[in-house]
Design a protein around this motif. Structure first.
Motif, PDB file in Angstrom:
ATOM      1  N   ARG A 164       0.819  -1.201   0.000  1.00 13.75           N
ATOM      2  CA  ARG A 164       0.000   0.000   0.000  1.00 13.75           C
ATOM      3  C   ARG A 164       0.862   1.263   0.000  1.00 13.75           C
ATOM      4  NH1 ARG A 164      -2.343  -3.850   3.119  1.00 13.75           N
ATOM      5  NH2 ARG A 164      -1.061  -3.243   4.908  1.00 13.75           N
ATOM      6  N   ASP A 165       1.443   1.584   1.147  1.00 16.27           N
ATOM      7  CA  ASP A 165       2.049   2.900   1.327  1.00 16.27           C
ATOM      8  C   ASP A 165       3.540   2.982   1.007  1.00 16.27           C
ATOM      9  OD1 ASP A 165      -0.302   4.362   2.663  1.00 16.27           O
ATOM     10  OD2 ASP A 165      -0.108   2.554   3.873  1.00 16.27           O
ATOM     11  N   TYR A 166       4.269   1.902   1.196  1.00 17.29           N
ATOM     12  CA  TYR A 166       5.722   1.996   1.102  1.00 17.29           C
ATOM     13  C   TYR A 166       6.210   2.368  -0.295  1.00 17.29           C
ATOM     14  CZ  TYR A 166      10.471   0.562   0.198  1.00 17.29           C
ATOM     15  OH  TYR A 166      11.762   0.546  -0.249  1.00 17.29           O
ATOM     16  N   ARG A 167       7.096   3.355  -0.339  1.00 14.17           N
ATOM     17  CA  ARG A 167       7.845   3.720  -1.538  1.00 14.17           C
ATOM     18  C   ARG A 167       9.259   4.098  -1.099  1.00 14.17           C
ATOM     19  NH1 ARG A 167       3.548   2.231  -2.818  1.00 14.17           N
ATOM     20  NH2 ARG A 167       2.148   2.977  -4.450  1.00 14.17           N
ATOM     21  N   ASP A 168      10.220   3.969  -2.015  1.00 12.84           N
ATOM     22  CA  ASP A 168      11.570   4.412  -1.668  1.00 12.84           C
ATOM     23  C   ASP A 168      11.655   5.928  -1.817  1.00 12.84           C
ATOM     24  OD1 ASP A 168      11.965   5.041  -4.360  1.00 12.84           O
ATOM     25  OD2 ASP A 168      13.217   3.302  -4.775  1.00 12.84           O
ATOM     26  N   ALA A 169      12.853   6.495  -1.660  1.00 18.99           N
ATOM     27  CA  ALA A 169      13.004   7.952  -1.690  1.00 18.99           C
ATOM     28  C   ALA A 169      12.687   8.548  -3.058  1.00 18.99           C
ATOM     29  CB  ALA A 169      14.417   8.338  -1.268  1.00 18.99           C
ATOM     30  N   ASN A 170      12.694   7.723  -4.095  1.00 12.25           N
ATOM     31  CA  ASN A 170      12.362   8.184  -5.447  1.00 12.25           C
ATOM     32  C   ASN A 170      10.900   7.965  -5.786  1.00 12.25           C
ATOM     33  OD1 ASN A 170      15.110   8.864  -6.014  1.00 12.25           O
ATOM     34  ND2 ASN A 170      15.527   6.690  -6.356  1.00 12.25           N
ATOM     35  N   GLY A 171      10.133   7.452  -4.822  1.00 10.99           N
ATOM     36  CA  GLY A 171       8.728   7.180  -5.077  1.00 10.99           C
ATOM     37  C   GLY A 171       8.472   5.854  -5.765  1.00 10.99           C
ATOM     38  N   GLU A 172       9.492   4.989  -5.833  1.00  9.76           N
ATOM     39  CA  GLU A 172       9.359   3.713  -6.515  1.00  9.76           C
ATOM     40  C   GLU A 172       8.956   2.593  -5.550  1.00  9.76           C
ATOM     41  OE1 GLU A 172       9.638   3.377  -9.779  1.00  9.76           O
ATOM     42  OE2 GLU A 172      10.171   5.499 -10.024  1.00  9.76           O
ATOM     43  N   LYS A 173       8.212   1.627  -6.051  1.00 10.80           N
ATOM     44  CA  LYS A 173       7.806   0.471  -5.265  1.00 10.80           C
ATOM     45  C   LYS A 173       8.912  -0.577  -5.211  1.00 10.80           C
ATOM     46  CE  LYS A 173       2.827   0.619  -6.309  1.00 10.80           C
ATOM     47  NZ  LYS A 173       1.686  -0.170  -6.841  1.00 10.80           N
ATOM     48  N   GLY A 174       8.891  -1.393  -4.142  1.00  8.12           N
ATOM     49  CA  GLY A 174       9.743  -2.566  -4.094  1.00  8.12           C
ATOM     50  C   GLY A 174       9.022  -3.728  -4.761  1.00  8.12           C
ATOM     51  N   TRP A 175       9.759  -4.814  -5.039  1.00 10.08           N
ATOM     52  CA  TRP A 175       9.126  -5.932  -5.751  1.00 10.08           C
ATOM     53  C   TRP A 175       9.247  -7.266  -5.008  1.00 10.08           C
ATOM     54  CZ3 TRP A 175      13.412  -3.238  -7.568  1.00 10.08           C
ATOM     55  CH2 TRP A 175      14.609  -3.946  -7.617  1.00 10.08           C
ATOM     56  N   PHE A 176       9.484  -7.237  -3.696  1.00  9.26           N
ATOM     57  CA  PHE A 176       9.591  -8.489  -2.947  1.00  9.26           C
ATOM     58  C   PHE A 176       8.234  -9.188  -2.817  1.00  9.26           C
ATOM     59  CE2 PHE A 176      10.330 -11.033   1.021  1.00  9.26           C
ATOM     60  CZ  PHE A 176      11.288 -11.874   0.483  1.00  9.26           C
ATOM     61  N   GLU A 177       7.150  -8.471  -3.050  1.00 11.98           N
ATOM     62  CA  GLU A 177       5.814  -9.071  -2.955  1.00 11.98           C
ATOM     63  C   GLU A 177       5.698 -10.327  -3.810  1.00 11.98           C
ATOM     64  OE1 GLU A 177       1.120  -7.939  -3.878  1.00 11.98           O
ATOM     65  OE2 GLU A 177       2.692  -6.443  -4.155  1.00 11.98           O
ATOM     66  N   GLN A 178       6.340 -10.327  -4.973  1.00 12.38           N
ATOM     67  CA  GLN A 178       6.224 -11.467  -5.871  1.00 12.38           C
ATOM     68  C   GLN A 178       6.937 -12.712  -5.349  1.00 12.38           C
ATOM     69  OE1 GLN A 178       7.942  -9.612  -9.325  1.00 12.38           O
ATOM     70  NE2 GLN A 178      10.025 -10.268  -8.831  1.00 12.38           N
ATOM     71  N   ASP A 179       7.803 -12.540  -4.342  1.00 10.46           N
ATOM     72  CA  ASP A 179       8.540 -13.666  -3.781  1.00 10.46           C
ATOM     73  C   ASP A 179       7.979 -14.157  -2.449  1.00 10.46           C
ATOM     74  OD1 ASP A 179      10.405 -13.668  -5.895  1.00 10.46           O
ATOM     75  OD2 ASP A 179      11.553 -12.067  -4.937  1.00 10.46           O
ATOM     76  N   LEU A 180       6.932 -13.521  -1.954  1.00  6.99           N
ATOM     77  CA  LEU A 180       6.375 -13.898  -0.664  1.00  6.99           C
ATOM     78  C   LEU A 180       5.814 -15.318  -0.697  1.00  6.99           C
ATOM     79  CD1 LEU A 180       4.510 -10.588   0.273  1.00  6.99           C
ATOM     80  CD2 LEU A 180       6.671 -11.432   1.229  1.00  6.99           C
ATOM     81  N   GLN A 181       6.176 -16.089   0.328  1.00  2.00           N
ATOM     82  CA  GLN A 181       5.710 -17.469   0.418  1.00  2.00           C
ATOM     83  C   GLN A 181       4.402 -17.597   1.202  1.00  2.00           C
ATOM     84  OE1 GLN A 181       7.428 -20.144  -1.134  1.00  2.00           O
ATOM     85  NE2 GLN A 181       8.427 -18.374  -2.067  1.00  2.00           N
ATOM     86  N   VAL A 182       4.275 -16.810   2.277  1.00  2.00           N
ATOM     87  CA  VAL A 182       3.079 -16.937   3.123  1.00  2.00           C
ATOM     88  C   VAL A 182       2.405 -15.603   3.421  1.00  2.00           C
ATOM     89  CG1 VAL A 182       3.689 -19.127   4.220  1.00  2.00           C
ATOM     90  CG2 VAL A 182       4.595 -16.987   5.175  1.00  2.00           C
ATOM     91  N   TYR A 183       3.150 -14.575   3.672  1.00  2.00           N
ATOM     92  CA  TYR A 183       2.549 -13.318   4.110  1.00  2.00           C
ATOM     93  C   TYR A 183       1.499 -12.831   3.102  1.00  2.00           C
ATOM     94  CZ  TYR A 183       1.831  -8.529   5.562  1.00  2.00           C
ATOM     95  OH  TYR A 183       1.250  -7.348   5.966  1.00  2.00           O
ATOM     96  N   GLY A 184       0.315 -12.516   3.629  1.00  3.57           N
ATOM     97  CA  GLY A 184      -0.757 -12.004   2.780  1.00  3.57           C
ATOM     98  C   GLY A 184      -1.410 -13.033   1.889  1.00  3.57           C
ATOM     99  N   ARG A 185      -1.073 -14.334   2.066  1.00  4.05           N
ATOM    100  CA  ARG A 185      -1.582 -15.372   1.169  1.00  4.05           C
ATOM    101  C   ARG A 185      -2.497 -16.372   1.898  1.00  4.05           C
ATOM    102  NH1 ARG A 185       1.613 -18.892  -0.921  1.00  4.05           N
ATOM    103  NH2 ARG A 185       0.242 -19.099  -2.738  1.00  4.05           N
ATOM    104  N   GLY A 186      -3.065 -15.970   3.022  1.00  2.00           N
ATOM    105  CA  GLY A 186      -3.955 -16.869   3.739  1.00  2.00           C
ATOM    106  C   GLY A 186      -5.085 -17.391   2.872  1.00  2.00           C
ATOM    107  N   GLY A 187      -5.345 -18.718   2.926  1.00  2.00           N
ATOM    108  CA  GLY A 187      -6.376 -19.340   2.105  1.00  2.00           C
ATOM    109  C   GLY A 187      -5.894 -19.812   0.756  1.00  2.00           C
ATOM    110  N   GLU A 188      -4.682 -19.428   0.381  1.00  2.00           N
ATOM    111  CA  GLU A 188      -4.110 -19.862  -0.890  1.00  2.00           C
ATOM    112  C   GLU A 188      -3.254 -21.110  -0.668  1.00  2.00           C
ATOM    113  OE1 GLU A 188      -2.091 -16.741  -2.998  1.00  2.00           O
ATOM    114  OE2 GLU A 188      -3.448 -15.201  -2.222  1.00  2.00           O
ATOM    115  N   PRO A 189      -2.934 -21.848  -1.734  1.00  2.00           N
ATOM    116  CA  PRO A 189      -2.091 -23.042  -1.562  1.00  2.00           C
ATOM    117  C   PRO A 189      -0.636 -22.689  -1.302  1.00  2.00           C
ATOM    118  CG  PRO A 189      -2.602 -22.710  -3.889  1.00  2.00           C
ATOM    119  CD  PRO A 189      -3.430 -21.718  -3.122  1.00  2.00           C
TER     120      PRO A 189
END
Length: 273
Positions: free
Chosen positions: A222-247
């Motif tokens: 949602r809110d996090y951006r770096d000092a340049n206003g850019e998003k990070g991309w670790f979301e695509q590597d998440l194994q469990v966080y935010g994935r409740g109910g998924e395999p």
């Protein structure tokens, strides 16, 4: 909330722009967002000072100024520090603007929990929130033995212990869930049951997950951006966080969601028995 990888990314991207620059002026739109030192106001302390270095301690960003003054910035839930090369009108949730000899730094915070504190550098650790922080998990001094010694004293769940900044600095909800999954440890177990073998696995998992988060420049939901206003991309590597109910990506078991230490926790009941 920005955790260690996010704050480290902010540090790196901000340092490129502001290191060695002088602070010409301070615009306080919401004065409560800053704290001076003793009887000196924040603006009085920082105007005219030069930025000599940017450091990090856990989730805190440390902006080192000349004449031994440090600005301790804690983003809390939704804080951001953005650099603009040219003058920019403050947005709705911008509370502080540092006007530099070249460009500006805007501190914004939707939830208004974040703060920037000015404090003499020699007193920075002893007389601020930094004094109670646990070890830095990406430093060489952080070993499996240190981790076990910190956790074995905690009669709370692993999830609660890893969220405790007095135990270990820098982990929050995202990287605690990911570390426990990689180590194969249930977040519901008590931390004082940690074995020697598990301390080695969890130590390695914490370092691996945090370094991966740093390499991906953080996780942006949602809110996090770096000092340049850019998003990070670790979301695509998440194994469990935010994935409740998924395999589970490893075993296919449905990931379960529960509440621990006041935070939503996601884990795999098969991989983290």
């Amino acid at each position: 909330m920005p955790e260690l990888p996010e704050v480290e990314t902010i540090r790196r991207t901000l340092a490129v722009h502001i290191k060695d620059l002088k602070i010409n002026d301070v615009k306080l739109i919401w004065p409560t967002a800053v704290c001076g030192w003793q009887d000196k106001a924040f603006a009085e302390l920082v105007i005219g000072r030069r930025i000599i270095e940017l450091d990090r301690r856990g989730k805190y960003l440390l902006i080192r100024l000349d004449e031994e003054l440090t600005l301790i910035a804690h983003m809390r839930m939704t804080g951001r520090l953005n650099y603009y090369a040219d003058h920019r009108e403050p947005e709705k949730h911008t509370h502080v603007v540092l006007q530099l000899e070249r460009g500006e730094v805007h501190f914004s915070d939707v939830r208004k929990f974040g703060r920037i504190q000015a404090i003499p550098t020699p007193l920075c650790v002893r007389e601020s929130s930094l004094s109670k922080l646990g070890p830095e998990p990406l430093e060489a001094e952080f070993t499996p033995e240190v981790l076990k010694d910190r956790l074995i004293k905690k009669k709370v769940t692993f999830k609660a212990a890893l969220l405790d900044q007095h135990v270990l600095a820098g982990l929050g909800n995202i990287y605690a869930d990911e570390s426990l999954f990689l180590a194969g440890i249930s977040p519901q177990r008590r931390a004082d049951t940690l074995s020697e073998e598990e301390s080695v696995k969890l130590h390695a998992a914490i370092k691996t997950v945090l370094q991966a988060g740093v390499d991906a420049q953080g996780t942006s939901f949602r809110d996090y951006r770096d000092a340049n206003g850019e998003k990070g991309w670790f979301e695509q590597d998440l194994q469990v966080y935010g994935r409740g109910g998924e395999p589970c990506k490893v075993c296919g078991q449905t990931l379960e969601r529960l509440r621990l230490a006041g935070r939503t926790t996601v884990y795999c009941p098969q991989c983290q028995k």
